[in-house]
Design a protein around this motif. Structure first.
Motif, PDB file in Angstrom:
ATOM      1  N   LEU A   1     -16.505  25.638 -74.098  1.00 58.78           N
ATOM      2  CA  LEU A   1     -15.801  24.904 -75.149  1.00 58.78           C
ATOM      3  C   LEU A   1     -14.463  25.561 -75.442  1.00 58.78           C
ATOM      4  N   GLN A   2     -13.465  24.712 -75.740  1.00 57.63           N
ATOM      5  CA  GLN A   2     -12.144  25.196 -76.096  1.00 57.63           C
ATOM      6  C   GLN A   2     -11.926  25.039 -77.603  1.00 57.63           C
ATOM      7  N   PHE A   3     -11.187  26.009 -78.172  1.00 58.01           N
ATOM      8  CA  PHE A   3     -10.901  25.958 -79.603  1.00 58.01           C
ATOM      9  C   PHE A   3      -9.440  26.311 -79.833  1.00 58.01           C
ATOM     10  N   ALA A   4      -8.829  25.620 -80.764  1.00 61.98           N
ATOM     11  CA  ALA A   4      -7.449  25.912 -81.141  1.00 61.98           C
ATOM     12  C   ALA A   4      -7.411  27.202 -81.954  1.00 61.98           C
TER      13      ALA A   4
ATOM     14  N   ARG B   1      -7.867  27.862 -72.182  1.00 63.90           N
ATOM     15  CA  ARG B   1      -7.023  26.724 -72.513  1.00 63.90           C
ATOM     16  C   ARG B   1      -5.756  26.750 -71.670  1.00 63.90           C
ATOM     17  N   ARG B   2      -5.135  25.598 -71.508  1.00 64.23           N
ATOM     18  CA  ARG B   2      -3.790  25.545 -70.929  1.00 64.23           C
ATOM     19  C   ARG B   2      -2.832  25.990 -72.027  1.00 64.23           C
ATOM     20  N   LEU B   3      -2.221  27.146 -71.833  1.00 72.81           N
ATOM     21  CA  LEU B   3      -1.478  27.781 -72.915  1.00 72.81           C
ATOM     22  C   LEU B   3      -0.271  26.970 -73.354  1.00 72.81           C
ATOM     23  N   GLN B   4      -0.098  26.896 -74.663  1.00 74.10           N
ATOM     24  CA  GLN B   4       1.072  26.302 -75.286  1.00 74.10           C
ATOM     25  C   GLN B   4       1.771  27.389 -76.113  1.00 74.10           C
ATOM     26  N   MET B   5       3.004  27.158 -76.469  1.00 67.59           N
ATOM     27  CA  MET B   5       3.757  28.154 -77.226  1.00 67.59           C
ATOM     28  C   MET B   5       3.097  28.473 -78.569  1.00 67.59           C
ATOM     29  N   GLU B   6       2.423  27.475 -79.159  1.00 70.01           N
ATOM     30  CA  GLU B   6       1.819  27.683 -80.478  1.00 70.01           C
ATOM     31  C   GLU B   6       0.416  28.273 -80.394  1.00 70.01           C
ATOM     32  N   ASP B   7      -0.051  28.562 -79.198  1.00 64.78           N
ATOM     33  CA  ASP B   7      -1.418  29.069 -79.033  1.00 64.78           C
ATOM     34  C   ASP B   7      -1.492  30.572 -79.272  1.00 64.78           C
ATOM     35  N   GLU B   8      -1.004  31.028 -80.416  1.00 66.74           N
ATOM     36  CA  GLU B   8      -1.005  32.441 -80.754  1.00 66.74           C
ATOM     37  C   GLU B   8      -2.156  32.753 -81.699  1.00 66.74           C
TER      38      GLU B   8
ATOM     39  N   HIS C   1     -14.609  42.412 -77.657  1.00 64.80           N
ATOM     40  CA  HIS C   1     -14.597  41.665 -76.401  1.00 64.80           C
ATOM     41  C   HIS C   1     -14.056  40.261 -76.709  1.00 64.80           C
ATOM     42  N   ILE C   2     -12.920  39.913 -76.130  1.00 64.59           N
ATOM     43  CA  ILE C   2     -12.298  38.619 -76.384  1.00 64.59           C
ATOM     44  C   ILE C   2     -11.889  37.982 -75.065  1.00 64.59           C
ATOM     45  N   SER C   3     -12.351  36.758 -74.860  1.00 65.90           N
ATOM     46  CA  SER C   3     -11.938  35.955 -73.708  1.00 65.90           C
ATOM     47  C   SER C   3     -11.777  34.527 -74.211  1.00 65.90           C
ATOM     48  N   SER C   4     -10.521  34.104 -74.405  1.00 64.44           N
ATOM     49  CA  SER C   4     -10.327  32.809 -75.056  1.00 64.44           C
ATOM     50  C   SER C   4      -9.175  31.996 -74.496  1.00 64.44           C
ATOM     51  N   GLY C   5      -8.325  32.595 -73.668  1.00 64.41           N
ATOM     52  CA  GLY C   5      -7.219  31.837 -73.105  1.00 64.41           C
ATOM     53  C   GLY C   5      -6.098  31.569 -74.084  1.00 64.41           C
ATOM     54  N   HIS C   6      -5.859  32.474 -75.038  1.00 59.31           N
ATOM     55  CA  HIS C   6      -4.783  32.315 -76.002  1.00 59.31           C
ATOM     56  C   HIS C   6      -3.744  33.428 -75.828  1.00 59.31           C
ATOM     57  N   ILE C   7      -2.634  33.291 -76.531  1.00 57.51           N
ATOM     58  CA  ILE C   7      -1.662  34.371 -76.635  1.00 57.51           C
ATOM     59  C   ILE C   7      -2.158  35.289 -77.745  1.00 57.51           C
ATOM     60  N   LEU C   8      -2.558  36.496 -77.393  1.00 54.60           N
ATOM     61  CA  LEU C   8      -3.187  37.411 -78.339  1.00 54.60           C
ATOM     62  C   LEU C   8      -2.146  38.382 -78.877  1.00 54.60           C
ATOM     63  N   LEU C   9      -1.972  38.365 -80.191  1.00 51.31           N
ATOM     64  CA  LEU C   9      -1.021  39.252 -80.856  1.00 51.31           C
ATOM     65  C   LEU C   9      -1.792  40.391 -81.507  1.00 51.31           C
ATOM     66  N   LEU C  10      -1.478  41.625 -81.126  1.00 49.91           N
ATOM     67  CA  LEU C  10      -2.167  42.787 -81.661  1.00 49.91           C
ATOM     68  C   LEU C  10      -1.545  43.221 -82.985  1.00 49.91           C
ATOM     69  N   PRO C  11      -2.290  43.983 -83.788  1.00 48.46           N
ATOM     70  CA  PRO C  11      -1.766  44.402 -85.103  1.00 48.46           C
ATOM     71  C   PRO C  11      -0.495  45.221 -84.957  1.00 48.46           C
TER      72      PRO C  11
ATOM     73  N   TYR D   1      -8.283  36.712 -69.762  1.00 52.54           N
ATOM     74  CA  TYR D   1      -7.693  35.370 -69.809  1.00 52.54           C
ATOM     75  C   TYR D   1      -6.867  35.167 -71.074  1.00 52.54           C
ATOM     76  N   ALA D   2      -5.962  36.106 -71.292  1.00 50.65           N
ATOM     77  CA  ALA D   2      -5.075  36.023 -72.452  1.00 50.65           C
ATOM     78  C   ALA D   2      -3.667  36.386 -72.003  1.00 50.65           C
ATOM     79  N   ARG D   3      -2.704  36.020 -72.832  1.00 51.92           N
ATOM     80  CA  ARG D   3      -1.333  36.501 -72.649  1.00 51.92           C
ATOM     81  C   ARG D   3      -1.038  37.487 -73.762  1.00 51.92           C
ATOM     82  N   MET D   4      -0.313  38.549 -73.412  1.00 52.77           N
ATOM     83  CA  MET D   4      -0.035  39.601 -74.365  1.00 52.77           C
ATOM     84  C   MET D   4       1.398  40.080 -74.198  1.00 52.77           C
ATOM     85  N   ASP D   5       1.891  40.766 -75.203  1.00 52.70           N
ATOM     86  CA  ASP D   5       3.216  41.371 -75.156  1.00 52.70           C
ATOM     87  C   ASP D   5       3.065  42.792 -74.629  1.00 52.70           C
TER      88      ASP D   5
END
Length: 256
Positions: free
Chosen positions: A98-101, A127-134, A147-157, A173-177
């Protein structure tokens, strides 16, 4: 005592034994249904040390939200009455099909930051990443593993945040800085022993440096990395792949 009450010996058990029974269901949704049995069972499930939603055919996000909200309210009430419930040592929300926003995931992470003193596991379909998928990962001072696998742009503290108890991190399966990778160094994760960033993608080509006095295992596969610097005297196993200047995989067992 009527015959029905006499037969219901389970309900007369102390809470800690009932918690042990319900935890063995391996399903918070199933445990919550026991609240219909009687007044005695109404809040028992809200004090479980493990919260688990991992049935791919199980409840939707609204059900998870409702359960966590009820647990939060009951926990706050107990704290006000100086009757603290058991520490939450595991929160698992695993719906790999399942995918979640991001707005659905944010309350789950906020709940973990307030209540968790153990393992967090969130595994969802990519998910197919979008710019707002942070998705912002909040500080979790008492979490021991994430443990996180969600296909989002993950922003760390932000810098200065301390994960004092964290020993294991697994992100897939995430994008990170690339600049966020300093979060895994000793200054912010002083007890981190295992780090799995496999596979992830950096939002831009970046130099990455991980300096840790406690790290023992590092699996690193992050596209757009150039170069990767690892300074970790206790490192026993390093596996790296997907660096910008070399597509070759390297698996290096290290001797102390």
């Amino acid at each position: 005592m009527d015959s029905a009450a006499a037969r219901d010996r389970i309900s007369r058990l102390p809470d800690d034994l009932l918690h042990g029974i319900l935890v063995r269901l391996r399903s918070t949704a199933a445990a919550a249904r026991t609240s219909l049995l009687s007044r005695r069972w109404r809040h028992v499930w809200t004090q479980l040390p493990e919260i688990v939603f991992d049935n791919p055919h199980g409840p939707a996000a609204d059900t998870v939200d409702a359960a966590l909200a009820r647990i939060h309210i009951h926990t706050a009430a107990n704290n006000n009455n100086n009757s603290a419930p058991p520490a939450l040592n595991r929160l698992a929300i695993n719906f790999p099909h399942l995918q979640f926003a991001p707005f659905r995931i944010a309350p789950w992470l906020a709940f973990a930051s307030r209540h968790l003193a153990g393992e967090l596991s969130i595994r969802l379909a990519r998910r197919r990443l979008q710019m707002e998928d942070e998705v912002d990962l909040p500080l979790m001072e008492k979490a021991t593993s994430i443990h996180i696998s969600s296909g989002h742009i993950l922003l760390l503290p932000p810098s200065g945040s301390l994960f004092a108890a964290l020993r294991t991190v697994s992100i897939a399966y995430a994008r990170m800085d690339g600049q966020d990778m300093d979060c895994f160094g000793s200054s912010r994760c002083p007890r981190l022993q295992e780090l799995y960033l496999w596979p992830v993608e950096l939002v831009a080509v970046s130099d990455v440096s991980i300096r840790s006095e406690s790290l023992q295992t590092l699996f690193y596969r992050a596209d757009n990395t150039r170069p990767l610097e690892v300074v970790a005297l206790k490192l026993c196993l390093l596996r790296a792949q997907g660096l910008s200047d070399s597509g070759r995989e390297r698996s290096v067992p290290l001797q102390g």
